[in-house]
Design a protein around this motif. Sequence first.
Motif, PDB file in Angstrom:
ATOM      1  N   ASP A   1       0.821  -1.208   0.000  1.00  0.00           N
ATOM      2  CA  ASP A   1       0.000   0.000   0.000  1.00  0.00           C
ATOM      3  C   ASP A   1       0.854   1.256   0.000  1.00  0.00           C
ATOM      4  N   LYS A   2       1.978   1.188   0.743  1.00  0.00           N
ATOM      5  CA  LYS A   2       2.815   2.374   0.830  1.00  0.00           C
ATOM      6  C   LYS A   2       3.850   2.407  -0.269  1.00  0.00           C
ATOM      7  N   GLY A   3       3.777   1.446  -1.164  1.00  0.00           N
ATOM      8  CA  GLY A   3       4.713   1.449  -2.280  1.00  0.00           C
ATOM      9  C   GLY A   3       6.129   1.082  -1.888  1.00  0.00           C
ATOM     10  N   ARG A   4       6.273   0.375  -0.767  1.00  0.00           N
ATOM     11  CA  ARG A   4       7.639   0.045  -0.348  1.00  0.00           C
ATOM     12  C   ARG A   4       7.966  -1.425  -0.544  1.00  0.00           C
ATOM     13  N   ASP A   5       7.098  -2.128  -1.305  1.00  0.00           N
ATOM     14  CA  ASP A   5       7.311  -3.562  -1.331  1.00  0.00           C
ATOM     15  C   ASP A   5       8.505  -4.000  -2.170  1.00  0.00           C
ATOM     16  N   LYS A   6       9.122  -3.083  -2.882  1.00  0.00           N
ATOM     17  CA  LYS A   6      10.320  -3.496  -3.612  1.00  0.00           C
ATOM     18  C   LYS A   6      11.583  -3.197  -2.833  1.00  0.00           C
ATOM     19  N   GLU A   7      11.436  -2.502  -1.693  1.00  0.00           N
ATOM     20  CA  GLU A   7      12.609  -2.152  -0.891  1.00  0.00           C
ATOM     21  C   GLU A   7      13.157  -3.354  -0.154  1.00  0.00           C
ATOM     22  N   GLU A   8      14.398  -3.202   0.307  1.00  0.00           N
ATOM     23  CA  GLU A   8      14.946  -4.230   1.187  1.00  0.00           C
ATOM     24  C   GLU A   8      14.522  -3.874   2.608  1.00  0.00           C
ATOM     25  N   ILE A   9      13.777  -4.736   3.204  1.00  0.00           N
ATOM     26  CA  ILE A   9      13.227  -4.422   4.520  1.00  0.00           C
ATOM     27  C   ILE A   9      14.006  -5.147   5.607  1.00  0.00           C
ATOM     28  N   ASN A  10      14.491  -4.384   6.590  1.00  0.00           N
ATOM     29  CA  ASN A  10      15.206  -4.974   7.717  1.00  0.00           C
ATOM     30  C   ASN A  10      14.295  -5.069   8.926  1.00  0.00           C
TER      31      ASN A  10
ATOM     32  N   LYS B   1       6.765 -15.962   6.971  1.00  0.00           N
ATOM     33  CA  LYS B   1       6.353 -14.914   6.034  1.00  0.00           C
ATOM     34  C   LYS B   1       7.540 -14.049   5.619  1.00  0.00           C
ATOM     35  N   ALA B   2       8.468 -13.876   6.557  1.00  0.00           N
ATOM     36  CA  ALA B   2       9.648 -13.075   6.231  1.00  0.00           C
ATOM     37  C   ALA B   2      10.435 -13.751   5.117  1.00  0.00           C
ATOM     38  N   ASP B   3      10.557 -15.061   5.235  1.00  0.00           N
ATOM     39  CA  ASP B   3      11.228 -15.846   4.200  1.00  0.00           C
ATOM     40  C   ASP B   3      10.557 -15.660   2.852  1.00  0.00           C
ATOM     41  N   GLU B   4       9.231 -15.842   2.886  1.00  0.00           N
ATOM     42  CA  GLU B   4       8.435 -15.724   1.671  1.00  0.00           C
ATOM     43  C   GLU B   4       8.652 -14.391   0.976  1.00  0.00           C
ATOM     44  N   ASN B   5       8.672 -13.325   1.782  1.00  0.00           N
ATOM     45  CA  ASN B   5       8.726 -11.994   1.197  1.00  0.00           C
ATOM     46  C   ASN B   5      10.129 -11.444   1.044  1.00  0.00           C
ATOM     47  N   GLY B   6      11.113 -12.206   1.483  1.00  0.00           N
ATOM     48  CA  GLY B   6      12.481 -11.752   1.306  1.00  0.00           C
ATOM     49  C   GLY B   6      12.911 -10.661   2.255  1.00  0.00           C
ATOM     50  N   TRP B   7      12.266 -10.545   3.414  1.00  0.00           N
ATOM     51  CA  TRP B   7      12.723  -9.540   4.369  1.00  0.00           C
ATOM     52  C   TRP B   7      13.917 -10.088   5.124  1.00  0.00           C
ATOM     53  N   LYS B   8      14.753  -9.151   5.589  1.00  0.00           N
ATOM     54  CA  LYS B   8      15.946  -9.613   6.288  1.00  0.00           C
ATOM     55  C   LYS B   8      15.736  -9.471   7.796  1.00  0.00           C
ATOM     56  N   ILE B   9      15.871 -10.566   8.511  1.00  0.00           N
ATOM     57  CA  ILE B   9      15.750 -10.475   9.964  1.00  0.00           C
ATOM     58  C   ILE B   9      17.144 -10.229  10.523  1.00  0.00           C
ATOM     59  N   LEU B  10      17.380  -8.996  10.982  1.00  0.00           N
ATOM     60  CA  LEU B  10      18.703  -8.608  11.442  1.00  0.00           C
ATOM     61  C   LEU B  10      19.082  -9.327  12.726  1.00  0.00           C
ATOM     62  N   ASP B  11      18.145  -9.391  13.648  1.00  0.00           N
ATOM     63  CA  ASP B  11      18.465  -9.965  14.945  1.00  0.00           C
ATOM     64  C   ASP B  11      17.168 -10.367  15.642  1.00  0.00           C
ATOM     65  N   SER B  12      17.293 -11.289  16.570  1.00  0.00           N
ATOM     66  CA  SER B  12      16.111 -11.797  17.266  1.00  0.00           C
ATOM     67  C   SER B  12      16.513 -12.186  18.683  1.00  0.00           C
ATOM     68  N   GLN B  13      15.989 -11.451  19.665  1.00  0.00           N
ATOM     69  CA  GLN B  13      16.395 -11.765  21.040  1.00  0.00           C
ATOM     70  C   GLN B  13      15.212 -11.825  21.994  1.00  0.00           C
ATOM     71  N   ASP B  14      15.451 -12.434  23.123  1.00  0.00           N
ATOM     72  CA  ASP B  14      14.397 -12.693  24.111  1.00  0.00           C
ATOM     73  C   ASP B  14      14.129 -11.463  24.977  1.00  0.00           C
ATOM     74  N   GLY B  15      12.889 -10.967  24.949  1.00  0.00           N
ATOM     75  CA  GLY B  15      12.532  -9.809  25.766  1.00  0.00           C
ATOM     76  C   GLY B  15      11.688 -10.190  26.970  1.00  0.00           C
ATOM     77  N   ASP B  16      11.478 -11.507  27.116  1.00  0.00           N
ATOM     78  CA  ASP B  16      10.800 -12.031  28.316  1.00  0.00           C
ATOM     79  C   ASP B  16       9.356 -11.560  28.487  1.00  0.00           C
ATOM     80  N   PHE B  17       8.734 -11.048  27.438  1.00  0.00           N
ATOM     81  CA  PHE B  17       7.331 -10.615  27.503  1.00  0.00           C
ATOM     82  C   PHE B  17       7.130  -9.438  28.447  1.00  0.00           C
ATOM     83  N   THR B  18       8.218  -8.784  28.894  1.00  0.00           N
ATOM     84  CA  THR B  18       8.023  -7.652  29.796  1.00  0.00           C
ATOM     85  C   THR B  18       8.462  -6.354  29.142  1.00  0.00           C
ATOM     86  N   GLN B  19       7.994  -5.250  29.738  1.00  0.00           N
ATOM     87  CA  GLN B  19       8.326  -3.942  29.181  1.00  0.00           C
ATOM     88  C   GLN B  19       9.812  -3.664  29.323  1.00  0.00           C
TER      89      GLN B  19
END
Lengths: 342, 366, 363
Positions: B196-205, B228-246
Amino acid sequence: MKNLITKMSTQAFVIMVTIILFIIMYAAGCVVYADKNFTNIQVFFNLFISNAGLIIISASMTMVMISGGIDISVGSQVALVCMMMCDLVMNKHVPTAAAIAICIVYGIVYGIYAGVMVAYLNIQPFIVGLSGMFFARGMTAVINTGMLSIADKTFDVLAKTKIMIPIDFLAKVNKRGMKIYPNLYPSVIIAFLVLVIMFVMLKYTKFGRAIYAIGGNEQSALLMGLNVKKTKFLVYLLDGAIVALGSVVYCMNTCGGFVAQAQGLEMDAIAAAVIGGTSLMGGVGNVFGTLLGVMTKATIEALVSFQGSLSSWWAKIIIATLLAFFIILQSIITRIKAKARD
Amino acid sequence: MKSMKKMLALLMALVLTFALVGCGGSSDDAAAPADNGATEEKTEEAPADDASADDATADDTAEAGDSEGGLIKVGYAQIGAESDWRLANTESFKQQFTEENGYELIFNDGQQKQENQIKAIRDFIAQDVDYIVLAPVVETGWDTVLQEAKDAGIPVILSDRGVDVADDSLYTTQVCGDFVLEGNNAGDWLAQELKDKGRDKEEINVCVIEGTTGASAATGRKEGFAAKADENGWKILDSQDGDFTQEGGQEVMESFLKNYDDIDVVVCANDNEAFGAIAAIEAAGKTTGPEGDIWIISFDAVKQGFQYMVDGKLNCDVECNPLYGPKIDEIIKKLENGEELEKLSHPEEGVFDYKTAADLIDSRPY
Amino acid sequence: MNKETSTLKRMVGHQLFMPIISLIIVMLITVVYKSLFGKDGVHLDLTFFQIQITNGHLYGYLIDILNHAGGLVILAIGMTLTVASSAGTDISVGAVSALCAAVCVRVLGRENVVADYSTGVYILAFIAAMLVGALCGVFNGYLVAYLDIQPMVATLILFTAGRGMAQLLVNGYIIYVRKESYKWLGSFFPHIPLPSALIVAMVVAVVMYLVLNKTALGLYIQAVGINKKASHVVGLNSKMIILLTYVFCGWCASINGLIKSSEIASVDANNIGLMMELDAILSVAIGGNSLGGGKFNLFGSIIGAVTIQALSTVLLSMSVESTQVPVFKALLVAAIVVFQSPEIQRWRRNRKARAAAAGKKVA
């Protein structure tokens, strides 16, 4: 009252109070929650089943406290050993017996570390325990940050064999018309065995008496000719091994391992020991008193749970109050005795 | 004289504790606990006091039970009170399982510890409840106690999270959010929004702040979105545990911001983490939301989450409906009638974003 | 015997040596890691030390560390004094933090989302929280000083009950505060570039340093810690001094609770201050203070607190799972404590003496 106190040893008096308290609470539960089957003997057995691991660990904590020290790493050790058991048995396909042996060896190794630090390097036991706590908790996450569970035949036999007690008048017929006999698990038997062995060791062996002596007054013990360093070292070594065993028993109750397991267990063990008459200053303590402490804590939790709508935080508050009561009681008795002596 | 002083000290200490406790609590049974405590104090005296104080409360529930005779006893072992979602979940139960509806609810808060929940289940079995509802804090380790429930003939219904047991028959049915679907939905929303925002051709991090390691909600959402990230080719930079807390979300986000300066999207495993992440991003001088530098996607969709969307700070919130009360009520009624049940069912869940937030916020029950 | 001790030897022997070295090592680790494993190939990457001004306040890794360490520093200061005066590890500080935060928010409002309140009420809430903290300190201190109860056991009571009381105050909910000014204490005061937690910590540290070193109080506390009976004989009111250290520690816990609650603009009775008591004790130990009481060095504890926070932040930035961080904390504290243990010190001195003697013989 005062005469009674001065005549009995502090130890005996405090245990007497604990026993009376326990009986009163349990009786109250039976009366009040009669319609909720509190009188079922299974409720009594559950006190032991759910806490078999804690009983063993508290007994070991008692031993360490009698010697004048403390080991606050036990909660994390439980987590680490449970995770190790799960990982070894399920992922590395090590037979159960060997896995248990490996865990106990780990316990001994940790015990050696703690023993050297406390006995030979004269480092405060609290800090040694703290380092052990952080290390074990972190290593649990290093082994696996997720959750593991054990589903192994040998382990299942150990953990899940129900030992039925086929005494008819103890059995209950539940709503669905099923006759349920009260049951126990092997973990409870192991716990009691450990308790008995420790009791005998503490009371009737030279080693046991040396522990009491060192806890009571280290200088005097040294002057008496006791090898203080070696005894202390052995205390922590034993503690490591017994805690590892207790952790395996704990694992039998949960059959799984995850990072946040048994968090705060060390405080439960200390509270149980204190309620059971062990003094943190050393020289005083009894493993059966500690058993009573564990049972008291479990009874309080059961009482709150059976109530059904109280927040379970109440259990913590009541236990804390009880703790305060016992601590202050011990202090008062010591004062009365000191005065009586003069 | 001195020992009198010490006795006084003892009484003082206990009174102090109870005074502190007394002024705070406003739970249903405020009177009973105070009585309980007072009797704890006078150990040698009057066991009668104990009984009479407790009798007062026990009588109330006993009477209700006796007069109805047909109340269905349900034992509910809840995880704890660690997040808004959990609290809404608990409320839903308490409101649904009332005496008017024919239930006697025995509620237990596990304080996020598995051993507490195991003890609770054993207590339920001893109390001979009709049904056990369990929200397992972790997936593993339930075999022994569920077997006990099975041996006693008590059906077990799982709520919110699943268990990993060797024998599936140990529980009757499970109600939980379809976490993988939630993750998928988040991914689909992002794909649509980018288009919708016309950004679907960008590389998304993308940076992901996970939930407590080991919780099925955390694992499901992570997997769902990653697919879905795989499907759409987005790059997952990092993924860490936030323990469900603020606080967890905030600390992890701070770290991400230092390591990566081209983050486009942050996916948080729940709203509380999102609040923390947004705070961290704002402190770093960036903005969030549809008009901002970084888009935020979250799960749970609690009212506060909607507020953030209305404020323009949160982009999308995937609902995880905590109102399980009615659904489980339905299940129990079906079991009572002997009907067949699916092993797994899901509550209705939607996907909400900033466009519709303002309209819906008032109708959000939690 | 060689009586001159070179500056190097004096530095190494100083109590602050180990904590400062630990801090430097922790920071070096991240520089090395980033330089070697950074995005743009191997190069000297000093971005760790970068500080910039964003939105009117300082921003950077170091600022983050100092900001998050604020609460811990204050706790460590309080803990140092209780340890010094009574070998007392006050394990209740985490629970007391949660309790005080709950008190503060409850005074602000009775709803689950506190939207607005007057400044007067705000001040009242703060005072109430601090009072409760001090009261908890009185409770702990009385048990330790006047009833002769072991500090760890005495504080175990509030450790067990504190969070429960906090939970009852908030009825089990997480209470949110929506007024912007509430967040200031946990992040930044308007127009002030330094993080507020840092400012509060610095104020407390400086004030305490002055009080302890410019008055006789510091000396008294050390005396009481070294020998309670002797101090009493000499005329010090040992019991009152010990009580005061616990009251102060309780007050510190309340400040920590207020800061932490402000950071997340809410009160989460389950999680505020969780496990912080252990980190505080660790800070005191890393700072070279003996847990058996007696002499103490405030700056050691402060550096210890910053080191621990730095360690956590650094490891997180290296993508170490937060649950695995404790292993490193354990190694750090074990190394420092062993190095500073009296036995090792004696062994080192003996080695030097033997080496000196051997040297003399040969020469």
